[in-house]
Design a protein around this motif. Structure first.
Motif, mmCIF file in Angstrom:
data_model
loop_
_atom_site.group_PDB
_atom_site.id
_atom_site.type_symbol
_atom_site.label_atom_id
_atom_site.label_comp_id
_atom_site.label_asym_id
_atom_site.label_seq_id
_atom_site.Cartn_x
_atom_site.Cartn_y
_atom_site.Cartn_z
ATOM 1 N N UNK A 23 0.977 -1.397 0.023
ATOM 2 C CA UNK A 23 0.060 -0.069 0.062
ATOM 3 C C UNK A 23 0.881 1.168 -0.180
ATOM 4 N N UNK A 24 1.913 1.062 0.549
ATOM 5 C CA UNK A 24 2.867 2.405 0.740
ATOM 6 C C UNK A 24 3.706 2.610 -0.462
ATOM 7 N N UNK A 25 3.820 1.676 -1.236
ATOM 8 C CA UNK A 25 4.646 1.683 -2.211
ATOM 9 C C UNK A 25 3.443 2.400 -3.550
ATOM 10 N N UNK A 26 2.173 1.844 -3.441
ATOM 11 C CA UNK A 26 1.409 2.497 -4.430
ATOM 12 C C UNK A 26 1.081 3.773 -4.118
ATOM 13 N N UNK A 27 0.817 4.213 -2.939
ATOM 14 C CA UNK A 27 0.527 5.500 -2.587
ATOM 15 C C UNK A 27 1.944 6.566 -2.964
ATOM 16 N N UNK A 28 2.887 5.824 -2.749
ATOM 17 C CA UNK A 28 4.229 6.882 -3.219
ATOM 18 C C UNK A 28 4.636 6.870 -4.773
ATOM 19 N N UNK A 29 3.831 5.952 -5.289
ATOM 20 C CA UNK A 29 4.090 5.739 -6.734
ATOM 21 C C UNK A 29 5.562 5.074 -7.044
ATOM 22 N N UNK A 30 5.835 4.144 -6.291
ATOM 23 C CA UNK A 30 7.203 3.529 -6.445
ATOM 24 C C UNK A 30 7.144 2.188 -6.983
ATOM 25 N N UNK A 31 8.049 1.616 -7.533
ATOM 26 C CA UNK A 31 8.095 0.191 -7.908
ATOM 27 C C UNK A 31 8.129 -0.669 -6.693
ATOM 28 N N UNK A 32 7.285 -1.784 -6.688
ATOM 29 C CA UNK A 32 7.043 -2.738 -5.667
ATOM 30 C C UNK A 32 7.536 -4.231 -5.863
ATOM 31 N N UNK A 33 8.511 -4.714 -4.964
ATOM 32 C CA UNK A 33 9.016 -6.149 -5.294
ATOM 33 C C UNK A 33 8.522 -7.015 -3.919
ATOM 34 N N UNK A 34 8.008 -8.108 -4.323
ATOM 35 C CA UNK A 34 7.196 -8.771 -3.099
ATOM 36 C C UNK A 34 8.229 -10.424 -2.834
ATOM 37 N N UNK A 35 8.522 -10.519 -1.710
ATOM 38 C CA UNK A 35 9.377 -11.590 -1.262
ATOM 39 C C UNK A 35 8.763 -13.050 -1.167
ATOM 40 N N UNK A 36 8.385 -13.324 -2.484
ATOM 41 C CA UNK A 36 7.554 -14.660 -2.566
ATOM 42 C C UNK A 36 8.425 -15.927 -2.753
ATOM 43 N N UNK A 37 9.730 -15.703 -2.830
ATOM 44 C CA UNK A 37 10.770 -16.728 -2.392
ATOM 45 C C UNK A 37 10.404 -17.400 -1.056
ATOM 46 N N UNK A 38 10.273 -16.692 -0.069
ATOM 47 C CA UNK A 38 10.154 -17.242 1.360
ATOM 48 C C UNK A 38 8.986 -16.708 2.112
ATOM 49 N N UNK A 39 8.049 -15.913 1.536
ATOM 50 C CA UNK A 39 6.860 -15.697 2.278
ATOM 51 C C UNK A 39 5.796 -15.446 1.094
ATOM 52 N N UNK B 46 -0.210 -7.495 -3.961
ATOM 53 C CA UNK B 46 -0.273 -7.000 -5.706
ATOM 54 C C UNK B 46 -1.597 -6.454 -5.852
ATOM 55 N N UNK B 47 -2.401 -6.832 -5.482
ATOM 56 C CA UNK B 47 -3.853 -6.373 -5.601
ATOM 57 C C UNK B 47 -3.831 -4.738 -4.849
ATOM 58 N N UNK B 48 -3.473 -4.691 -3.808
ATOM 59 C CA UNK B 48 -3.366 -3.433 -2.902
ATOM 60 C C UNK B 48 -2.602 -2.363 -3.593
ATOM 61 N N UNK B 49 -1.422 -3.092 -4.097
ATOM 62 C CA UNK B 49 -0.619 -2.020 -4.627
ATOM 63 C C UNK B 49 -1.221 -1.197 -5.824
ATOM 64 N N UNK B 50 -1.709 -2.160 -6.689
ATOM 65 C CA UNK B 50 -2.602 -1.503 -8.044
ATOM 66 C C UNK B 50 -3.651 -0.669 -7.365
ATOM 67 N N UNK B 51 -4.453 -1.048 -6.416
ATOM 68 C CA UNK B 51 -5.468 -0.375 -6.122
ATOM 69 C C UNK B 51 -5.049 1.171 -5.472
ATOM 70 N N UNK B 52 -4.043 1.038 -4.953
ATOM 71 C CA UNK B 52 -3.373 2.340 -4.347
ATOM 72 C C UNK B 52 -2.356 3.149 -4.878
ATOM 73 N N UNK B 53 -2.287 2.763 -6.181
ATOM 74 C CA UNK B 53 -1.218 3.293 -6.874
ATOM 75 C C UNK B 53 -1.513 4.700 -7.569
ATOM 76 N N UNK B 54 -0.785 5.763 -7.116
ATOM 77 C CA UNK B 54 -0.742 7.122 -7.531
ATOM 78 C C UNK B 54 0.583 7.390 -8.325
ATOM 79 N N UNK B 55 0.239 7.903 -9.664
ATOM 80 C CA UNK B 55 1.733 8.194 -10.549
ATOM 81 C C UNK B 55 2.547 9.380 -9.632
#
Length: 338
Positions: A184-200, A208-217
């Motif tokens: 959510x923070x990355x979306x609101x700040x308009x920054x790229x987001x990387x998720x650690x799905x290799x261990x979590x 990913x859904x929340x990132x897209x919903x909250x994204x601001x350019x």
């Protein structure tokens, strides 16, 4: 409105996440040398970026002095982007990070990434030793990011505290996460987001859904950009890859049992080592692991990209034998070449 083209293995980017693992019987220097050799290999193969993650007080990894290693990798390569996956911001004053990465960007212009995480990257006792009397709250991470952005801005030139070098640097920031907070923070700040799905893996799709919903350019990104980090172990046959995977499984078992040791060689039968509860726990932790020959990896990774629509796959490969590790990345690189 033009319909967005779905992502597939031909359209996404591939990158490398390296934890600078120490293999059993190898020295710390050999681990660092192998990391540089892997970066040079990834550059020749056309990988987009090579990130190193910050970890402390672990016999298994030697990535504690992350900016120094980033500089070492950047000096030994020519074009691949090099960065942090990530710098654990609560462990550092934003000014120090701005100065370190400003220096790196001065030495290697256009090639330095700054990925930021809010986990300690270690145990709580070591985190306390790193931070001393500094107590972090959930509100500090967003404020620290804002401080970093301010230090990097040209507008900070009249401020009483400045990052030199660093001021005016065009250093892309990436937020890293394994839960929904940073998404959510990355979306609101308009920054790229990387998720650690290799261990979590549990919250990948929700994040990913929340990132897209909250994204601001923002000035850095005019549209969302997502990266998923996954485990990939590729070999000539599925059987060989599954055998090689047992090194990763043993490493994960050490995390569960809190008996962390250097990366061990593969073994024939994991059932002699773990019990059913541990096996299930590791399978859940390593859910997004793609293990097999080229055809198997291509089929399973294509389904993953179709389901997540990420822009980039960041590959981490805990493989005991260095040559087999290099070969695994060769197979991954071939997925974009038919």
């Amino acid at each position: 409105m033009k319909e967005k083209k779905p992502q597939n293995l031909d359209t996404i980017k591939f990158s490398v996440l390296d934890l600078v693992p120490v293999a059993k019987g190898a020295s710390h220097l050999q681990a660092i040398q192998n990391s540089l050799a892997l970066a040079q290999h990834a550059e020749r193969l056309g990988f987009e970026r090579f990130w190193i993650s910050e970890h402390h007080n672990m016999d298994t990894l030697v990535s504690s002095a992350t900016p120094i290693l980033i500089g070492h990798i950047a000096q030994g390569t020519k074009s691949i982007k090099v960065g942090s996956g990530g710098i654990m911001l609560p462990n550092h004053a934003p000014l120090i990070v701005a100065e370190q990465f400003g220096t790196l960007a001065t030495l290697y212009p256009g090639r330095i990434d700054l990925g930021l995480g809010r986990a300690p990257g270690t145990d709580q006792l070591t985190a306390k030793a790193l931070r001393r009397d500094r107590i972090e709250t959930v509100h500090d991470f967003p404020r620290d990011i804002e401080a970093l952005q301010q230090y990097f801005s040209i507008e900070n030139s009249r401020a009483p505290v400045r990052a030199i070098p660093g001021e005016g640097s065009d250093i892309p920031l990436y937020l890293l996460g394994s839960s929904t907070f940073s998404a959510q923070l990355a979306g609101k700040k308009g920054l790229p987001y990387a998720f650690a799905s290799h261990f979590a893996p549990a919250q990948l799709h929700q994040a990913l859904g929340l990132y897209h919903q909250n994204f601001e350019p923002s000035p850095q990104c005019n549209k969302p950009y997502t990266i998923a980090c996954v485990n990939i172990i590729a070999a000539d046959t599925d059987e060989e890859a599954r055998y090689i995977e047992t090194s990763l499984q043993q490493l994960a078992l050490g995390i569960i049992r809190n008996t962390r040791k250097p990366l061990p060689p593969p073994l024939d039968n994991m059932d002699e080592l773990w019990d059913e509860r541990e096996k299930a726990q590791i399978q859940q932790m390593m859910y997004y692991s793609f293990v097999g020959n080229k055809e198997t990896i291509e089929r399973e990774l294509s389904a993953f990209v179709a389901a997540t629509q990420v822009n980039e796959i960041m590959v981490v490969s805990h493989i005991f034998d260095h040559e087999e590790r290099l070969k695994s990345y060769e197979i991954v690189s071939s997925l974009q070449k038919g």
